[in-house]
Design an enzyme around this catalytic site. Structure first.
Site, PDB file in Angstrom:
ATOM      1  N   HIS A 286      10.824 -17.824  29.256  1.00 31.55           N
ATOM      2  CA  HIS A 286      10.392 -17.548  27.879  1.00 31.55           C
ATOM      3  C   HIS A 286      10.009 -16.074  27.762  1.00 31.55           C
ATOM      4  O   HIS A 286       9.086 -15.622  28.434  1.00 31.55           O
ATOM      5  CB  HIS A 286       9.205 -18.439  27.509  1.00 31.55           C
ATOM      6  N   HIS A 329      -1.295 -19.298  27.487  1.00 30.81           N
ATOM      7  CA  HIS A 329      -1.472 -17.915  27.884  1.00 30.81           C
ATOM      8  C   HIS A 329      -2.824 -17.366  27.440  1.00 30.81           C
ATOM      9  O   HIS A 329      -3.461 -17.870  26.535  1.00 30.81           O
ATOM     10  CB  HIS A 329      -0.331 -17.038  27.348  1.00 30.81           C
ATOM     11  N   GLU A 335      -4.686 -11.866  18.455  1.00 31.73           N
ATOM     12  CA  GLU A 335      -3.569 -12.298  17.624  1.00 31.73           C
ATOM     13  C   GLU A 335      -4.049 -13.084  16.409  1.00 31.73           C
ATOM     14  O   GLU A 335      -4.733 -14.100  16.541  1.00 31.73           O
ATOM     15  CB  GLU A 335      -2.630 -13.199  18.433  1.00 31.73           C
ATOM     16  N   TYR A 344       6.012 -24.063  12.462  1.00 32.51           N
ATOM     17  CA  TYR A 344       6.029 -23.227  13.659  1.00 32.51           C
ATOM     18  C   TYR A 344       6.321 -24.110  14.858  1.00 32.51           C
ATOM     19  O   TYR A 344       5.677 -25.151  15.044  1.00 32.51           O
ATOM     20  CB  TYR A 344       4.688 -22.512  13.802  1.00 32.51           C
ATOM     21  N   HIS A 359      -6.579 -16.022  17.668  1.00 30.02           N
ATOM     22  CA  HIS A 359      -6.817 -16.162  19.101  1.00 30.02           C
ATOM     23  C   HIS A 359      -7.166 -14.779  19.632  1.00 30.02           C
ATOM     24  O   HIS A 359      -6.309 -13.905  19.741  1.00 30.02           O
ATOM     25  CB  HIS A 359      -5.581 -16.718  19.814  1.00 30.02           C
ATOM     26  N   HIS A 365      -4.845 -20.119  24.774  1.00 29.68           N
ATOM     27  CA  HIS A 365      -4.168 -20.847  23.705  1.00 29.68           C
ATOM     28  C   HIS A 365      -2.743 -21.159  24.144  1.00 29.68           C
ATOM     29  O   HIS A 365      -2.310 -20.760  25.216  1.00 29.68           O
ATOM     30  CB  HIS A 365      -4.187 -20.062  22.391  1.00 29.68           C
TER      31      HIS A 365
END
Length: 431
Positions: A286, A329, A335, A344, A359, A365
């Protein structure tokens, strides 16, 4: 009417609404053409490197100096500015539903309808950002922001930005940026709402492409700048400004939207998010969300943004042997995420269009349990993620939620519960 636009991010543009309004040859003749007044607008220091030097020359019916003294005014009572003395710093994960548009009084323009979610840095020190929700049901007064540039991200309803440099029509799926100090009004026909990033720091620019190469992400040619347009009047008109976190009012001798011609590279612009050239992995793993950066405001630390504007648009997922949504992460950047339309892919429920999540730095999160289970068991075949447009304002400074945002009924009290039922892995005893 159908508007015409100039193209190319940061280009040196030249446009005139009357033939002969732009001087030819010498940049600043002794007398400007057509009896106009020459005026320079500088968005950077005079001696900034050429690649970062921002300035435009305007040729106006009347110079900007023609106004009375500014006096304080009560406006934008929910529009807060960093440093926010009563902010509510917290390491907790936060998420808000959409703020109700019917909760604002009639005859509310975007100035009075702005609602601050969080901020960081200092407007006076030209560092940091503020995150706001704008809501309006009437066209606005003429306004300019001396504290920072304004990035509009419409979520519902179209509006026209009537600026010193010309007209910009902007609708959901597009963004618009008004540089610091540029005067404009919003013209709307019905209620509108959306997100705003107020950028106190370095002006937004296109990110470097690095190993991506010459092509990808947002292409400079897809940004649109207004052609010259002017408003001719002889009546005094009210101008509102935001300066050092306070609001001020003055009467100008006539409409300051009176620029007959201009040339330069400091001007409002807009961008259609559907034109973003999405990069992604075609093998495994990813990639970091930096590959979705549309605009960046650099900080004094190389490679670290005062603010990145990042989008998560429709795209193909083809990675093999990979957990395709974002993994869990923790990172040093903070963010704020919003959703323009659709869903989403990293959240099963609760993250809605018009809402947002915060976050902060090193707050853990990632996907909720339903998303984790679905993605862990999914058949890894090419998949098109459509009907979605999420975005993120990412900053190197911790975003401090406002007290009003922390007390608003739209704040979800049970957000942490989306991560509450992950079972603990059990390892077998060694033989």
């Amino acid at each position: 009417m159908t508007l015409q636009y100039l193209s190319g991010f940061g280009n040196q543009h030249a446009t005139e609404a009357r033939d002969g309004a732009l001087p030819q040859g010498r940049n600043s003749p002794q007398q400007a053409p057509l009896g106009l007044y020459a005026e320079q607008v500088s968005g950077s220091a005079f001696t900034a490197p050429r690649v970062r030097n921002l300035r435009s020359w305007q040729y106006r019916l009347q110079p900007s100096v023609a106004h009375e003294a500014y006096v304080p005014v009560h406006a934008g009572n929910h529009w807060l500015t960093a440093p926010d003395a009563i902010a509510h710093p917290t390491p907790n994960r936060l998420r808000w539903d959409a703020l109700p548009t019917d909760g604002i009084p009639a005859e509310t323009d975007f100035i009075d309808g702005m609602f601050s979610i969080a901020s960081n840095g200092s407007a006076r020190n030209h560092a940091g950002i503020a995150v706001h929700i704008y809501r309006a049901n009437k066209s606005s007064r003429i306004f300019y922001n001396a504290d920072g540039e304004i990035l509009f991200v419409p979520q519902q309803g179209a509006m026209q930005l009537q600026t010193e440099f010309g007209l910009l029509d902007v609708a959901p799926g597009e963004i618009a940026v008004i540089p610091r100090g540029v005067k404009f009004r919003t013209l709307i026909e019905s209620s509108v709402n959306g997100y705003v990033c107020e950028n106190y720091g370095a002006p937004f620019e296109l990110p470097e492409l690095g190993p991506i190469g010459a092509n990808g992400l947002a292409n400079a040619r897809d940004f649109s700048y207004p052609v010259a347009w002017f408003e001719q009047s002889t009546n005094p008109i009210e101008v509102i400004t935001k300066y050092a976190g306070k609001f001020w009012r003055a009467m100008a001798a006539s409409s300051p939207l009176n620029v007959v011609a201009w040339h330069g590279n400091y001007a409002p612009y807009k961008y259609n998010l559907a034109r973003f050239n999405t990069m992604n992995t075609v093998s495994f793993d990813h990639p970091d969300p930096s590959i979705f950066t549309v605009l960046t405001s650099p900080s004094n630390t190389l490679g670290t943004a005062n603010c990145d504007f990042v989008i998560f648009p429709p795209r193909w997922l083809v990675a093999e042997n990979t957990f395709r949504p974002p993994w869990f992460h923790r990172n040093c950047m903070s963010e704020y995420m919003g959703l323009i339309h659709g869903a989403y892919d990293a959240k099963a429920a609760g993250f809605v269009p018009g809402g947002g999540s915060l976050h902060n730095a090193f707050s853990a999160h990632g996907p909720d349990l339903a998303t984790f289970n679905k993605a862990s068991a999914a058949k890894l075949e090419p998949q098109f993620v459509g009907n979605t447009m999420a975005f993120m304002f990412e900053s190197n400074l911790a975003l401090e939620p406002s007290l009003q945002a922390m007390k608003h009924p739209a704040l979800q009290s049970n957000y942490d519960q989306v991560w509450s039922n992950f079972p603990q892995a059990v390892l077998k005893e060694k033989l």
